[in-house]
Design an enzyme around this catalytic site. Structure first.
Site, mmCIF file in Angstrom:
data_model
loop_
_atom_site.group_PDB
_atom_site.id
_atom_site.type_symbol
_atom_site.label_atom_id
_atom_site.label_comp_id
_atom_site.label_asym_id
_atom_site.label_seq_id
_atom_site.Cartn_x
_atom_site.Cartn_y
_atom_site.Cartn_z
ATOM 1 C CB THR A 189 4.079 2.565 -0.436
ATOM 2 O OG1 THR A 189 4.472 1.811 0.720
ATOM 3 C CG2 THR A 189 5.310 2.824 -1.296
ATOM 4 C CE LYS A 211 -11.946 -2.967 18.822
ATOM 5 N NZ LYS A 211 -12.054 -2.645 20.264
ATOM 6 C CB SER A 239 -11.671 -4.544 22.954
ATOM 7 O OG SER A 239 -10.807 -3.441 22.851
ATOM 8 N N GLY A 290 -1.841 -2.670 2.546
ATOM 9 C CA GLY A 290 -2.697 -2.603 1.361
ATOM 10 C C GLY A 290 -3.647 -1.436 1.305
ATOM 11 C CB VAL A 291 -4.886 1.092 3.621
ATOM 12 C CG1 VAL A 291 -5.632 -0.026 4.325
ATOM 13 C CG2 VAL A 291 -3.662 1.505 4.427
ATOM 14 N N GLY A 292 -2.666 1.784 0.944
ATOM 15 C CA GLY A 292 -2.148 2.847 0.082
ATOM 16 C C GLY A 292 -1.165 3.792 0.733
#
Length: 797
Positions: A382, A741, A698, A378-380
């Site tokens: 494609t 994070k 972590s 969903g971050v773009g």
């Protein structure tokens, strides 16, 4: 079963005779026929279907008159006029009139004499023509006519003897004919030649020329029969059904070729394929392969299975783009505007893409890197590929690699298999129609492997600029140049991607968005798109900034904006229903209205719920879909010093818990603890959301702080989150995923973040608004962590 119509005699049909005008003495009832010529002396059946032809035949039978048989010039004309009929025909007597049970009509006619049409009469229900009878002149006592007559008789007997299953009586009948005209008409009538050629012979009045025409026709026919006999001799071996069909087709082709027709079933198709191959601009090697397969196709029967396979292969060779693409017209300024218009933020990624385009503009023939866009859903990723295609003016095609586990999906299947096809790369190029396209290989990290091979190994050649100029698809079996294709790959994580494949790509990381960035993206792109999809106009619905912020905060928890767009779409659809029902004309959605539309808030600030008591620390975790907060809960009970770990922890995380407990024990004096006391309690560390596997180093600092808080009986600050790996010496070691994070901490309401000092440089990737809202504490050892996270000066409640 045939049925003969018994028509009434003249005395019984006087009333009907009166309805039809009498025919002049030089007039004749005409019956037009398609693709058939009747010669004098011949007896043939004729099917009649037109109402006018049926009326003409019945009139002739009732009045005991002859009819004129004329061939149509154009057999497709349903109602022929004077211009559609030949000018010369044959007068015939009707020997029999027959109807069949299905209602069709037939007449059996005997040719009598030639005639020529001089005009047509009107006023009849059928065709009537004035005619001129053509008398057959007596054969002159001419040696040339006699010689032709004898030669024609010999040729006719020769043809009859070559034909199978011809009765001997027919040979005797031909030998018994004593007039040249009768023999010429009989031979021309019964030999299988075109109807137009027969009509030409019928119209030939001069006996000498007529004999010459029929002789030429017979000589040609004898040559064809001899050729057919030669073919039969060459293939005289035992033949199965398929071989027999092939032989018959070859005989048919040879006969048609000798007749000058060459009308084989696939001749036009072969010629069309030949022209398409010439127009495809294939390389020399590929053109030779195509010509070879086309020659094979010409020799095949068009009904065979192999014919279909070869034809499909040629279709692929023709349809795959071979022509070199036009040079790119790259405008870096326009590309910058396109990227800014399509995507908000992502400045680092945009900068690298512009550098990539600038290099291609300055050196078009160079081999640029293969870009790999890595980031959560969903971050773009494609849409970035689509924007690059727009900026270059190229076509965009997408190949989804998710779930592909067969090497043949990349390289194609061999043609020996039924249903074989080229691989996804060649199929995508056919869809694009050009080699100069932008091809996105989506979800490259979701490739699988199995007994069919390893698709990622097949991609090594595709994505190597030094090798892909001669890529070989198993189906095409010829080299194909992929060097002009601009490949872009996407992945959520890089770990599953094999090292050699990862080495061929330049990785660009796309992290998640902050809440402010999400709100800006929603305002610029998502709301407009969902309004259009819902059929709403901008003035019909207003979603306030507070409503967008509430949707982001209370109804979504993701790195990208895909779920955010779904929630905005739900708001738009709800408004569309109310407008469609006529309840309202316009709407304004604010934050308090979301409960009615989207229901109660799906997410809440868990820090306030879980902090405030000893033994609970807030950690920061990286996941394939972005960052997240992680709660570490510690408890102690009377026991024997055991360490209990729950929450589906991986091996690395378990080792971090053991290291944290050992570190606490080694610093018991610092915390004011009796080491002997630690040996009499069992320590239980639990990480909630137990159904989700967790692993990685972590959480070392968070585990140590949770244990320290537990044994010191002092709570950890509720607005503090931490990340970092610990060593047994008490050092805080750097970790990855800092940007994700930090964004997760900001979304969860964290005010202060503790992170390793050696990760200070990674904060440059964090957006400036996020850095300004967070307070950072840089740790070199765990003592600094205790001071920052636990208020040691205040007694526990």
């Amino acid at each position: 079963m045939n049925q003969v119509i018994h028509l009434p005699d003249r005395s019984d049909s006087q009333g009907e005779k009166d309805t039809v005008p009498a025919l002049p003495s030089d007039a004749l009832v005409i019956i037009p026929v398609r693709n058939m010529v009747l010669f004098p002396g011949m007896v043939v059946p004729i099917s009649i279907g037109r109402s006018s032809s049926i009326a003409a035949a019945q009139y002739a039978v009732k009045n005991d008159q002859a009819v004129g048989i004329l061939m149509q010039r154009n057999p497709d004309v349903e109602t022929p006029g004077a211009d559609d009929l030949s000018s010369v025909g044959t007068i015939a007597s009707i020997l029999r009139y027959v109807t069949t049970p299905d209602g069709t009509h037939h007449i059996v006619c005997q040719g009598q004499q030639r005639f020529r049409v001089t005009g047509y009469l009107e006023g009849f229900a059928f065709t009537v023509a004035r005619i001129e009878r053509i008398a057959e002149a007596a054969a002159p006592d001419n040696p040339e006519i006699e010689a032709r007559f004898m030669r024609l008789k010999e040729r006719a007997v020769e043809v009859l003897q070559m034909l199978p299953q011809v009765p001997a009586e027919m040979v005797h009948a031909v030998q018994g004919i004593d007039t040249p005209a009768t023999l010429a008409d009989l031979v021309a009538g019964y030999v299988d030649i075109k109807a137009t050629e027969k009509q030409e012979i019928l119209e030939e009045i001069d006996l000498r020329r007529r004999l010459d025409r029929v002789l030429d026709m017979l000589v040609h026919r004898i040559d064809v029969l001899n050729l057919s006999r030669d073919i039969d001799k060459r293939t005289k071996a035992s033949l199965g059904q398929r071989e027999r069909e092939f032989l018959l087709r070859e005989q048919l082709k040879s006969i048609q070729k000798e007749l000058g027709e060459d009308a084989s079933g696939n001749a036009a198709e072969i010629e069309e394929l030949r022209n398409l191959i010439e127009e495809a601009h294939m390389p020399e090697e590929v053109a030779k392969q195509a010509a070879k397969e086309l020659k094979r196709l010409e020799r095949m029967a068009d009904g065979s299975a192999e014919y279909s396979m070869v034809r499909t292969y040629l279709d692929w060779l023709i349809e795959v783009p071979w022509k070199a693409p036009e040079p790119d017209t790259i405008d870096v300024g326009q590309a910058r505007r396109v990227l800014d218009a399509d995507h908000f933020d992502l400045e680092k990624v945009k900068k690298r893409i512009l550098e990539f385009l600038a290099v291609r503009k300055l050196k078009p023939a160079g081999h640029g890197p293969i870009l790999c866009l890595v980031g959560p859903p969903g971050v773009g990723k494609t849409s970035l590929g689509q924007s690059i295609a727009r900026a270059l003016g190229r076509k965009f095609v997408r190949v989804s690699l998710g779930g592909v586990h067969d090497e043949a999906e990349i390289r194609g299947h061999r043609r020996t298999y039924v249903g074989a096809l080229p691989g996804n790369i060649i199929q995508a190029l056919k869809k694009a129609g050009t080699r100069g396209c932008v091809m996105m290989l989506d979800e490259i990290d979701k490739l699988g492997s199995g007994i069919q091979g390893d698709p990622s190994a097949a991609l090594l050649e595709v994505l190597d600029p030094e090798q892909n100029n001669s890529f070989r698809d198993n189906y095409l079996a010829v080299p194909y140049d992929l060097s002009q294709v601009l490949f872009i790959t996407t992945a959520n994580v890089l770990d599953p991607v094999p090292g050699p494949l990862r080495d061929r790509m330049e990785v660009l990381h796309l992290a998640g968005y902050t809440q402010e960035e999400k709100r800006e993206i929603a305002r610029r792109y998502l709301v407009t798109r969902q309004l259009e999809d819902s059929g709403l106009k901008p003035e019909q619905l207003e979603i306030t900034d507070d409503a967008l912020a509430a949707i982001i905060r209370d109804y979504t928890r993701e790195a990208g904006v895909r779920n955010l767009e779904r929630q905005i779409g739900a708001v738009c659809r709800r408004t569309a229903v109310r407008i469609a029902e006529g309840e309202i004309q316009t709407a304004r959605v604010d934050a308090p209205d979301l409960v009615e539309v989207l229901g109660p808030a799906k997410f809440e600030n868990e820090v306030a719920l879980r902090a405030g008591m000893p033994g609970v620390a807030t950690g920061l975790a990286w996941t394939p879909v972005g960052g997240d907060i992680l709660f570490i809960e510690a408890s102690r009970t009377a026991g024997t010093g055991r360490l209990i770990l729950t929450g589906q922890l991986g091996d690395v995380m378990k080792e971090s818990a053991q290291a944290a407990l050992t570190l606490v024990k080694s610093r018991a004096a610092t915390f004011g603890l009796d080491p002997a006391t630690l040996e009499k309690v069992d320590v239980h560390i639990h990480v909630p959301a137990g159904a989700i596997p967790k692993d990685g180093p972590s959480a070392g600092v968070a585990m140590f702080i949770a244990l320290a808080s537990l044994f010191m009986n002092r709570p950890v600050r509720s607005d503090v989150a931490m990340t970092g790996e610990i060593s047994l010496r008490g050092l805080v070691l750097p970790v990855g995923g800092i940007k994700e994070k930090m964004l997760a901490a900001l979304a969860a309401g964290i005010k202060k973040v503790m992170l390793p000092a050696r990760n200070r440089k990674d904060l440059e990737e964090v957006p400036l608004p996020a850095r300004q809202q967070l307070e950072f504490v840089y740790l070199d050892d765990i003592d600094e962590a205790v001071l920052a996270a636990i208020d040691v000066a205040r007694d526990a409640p």
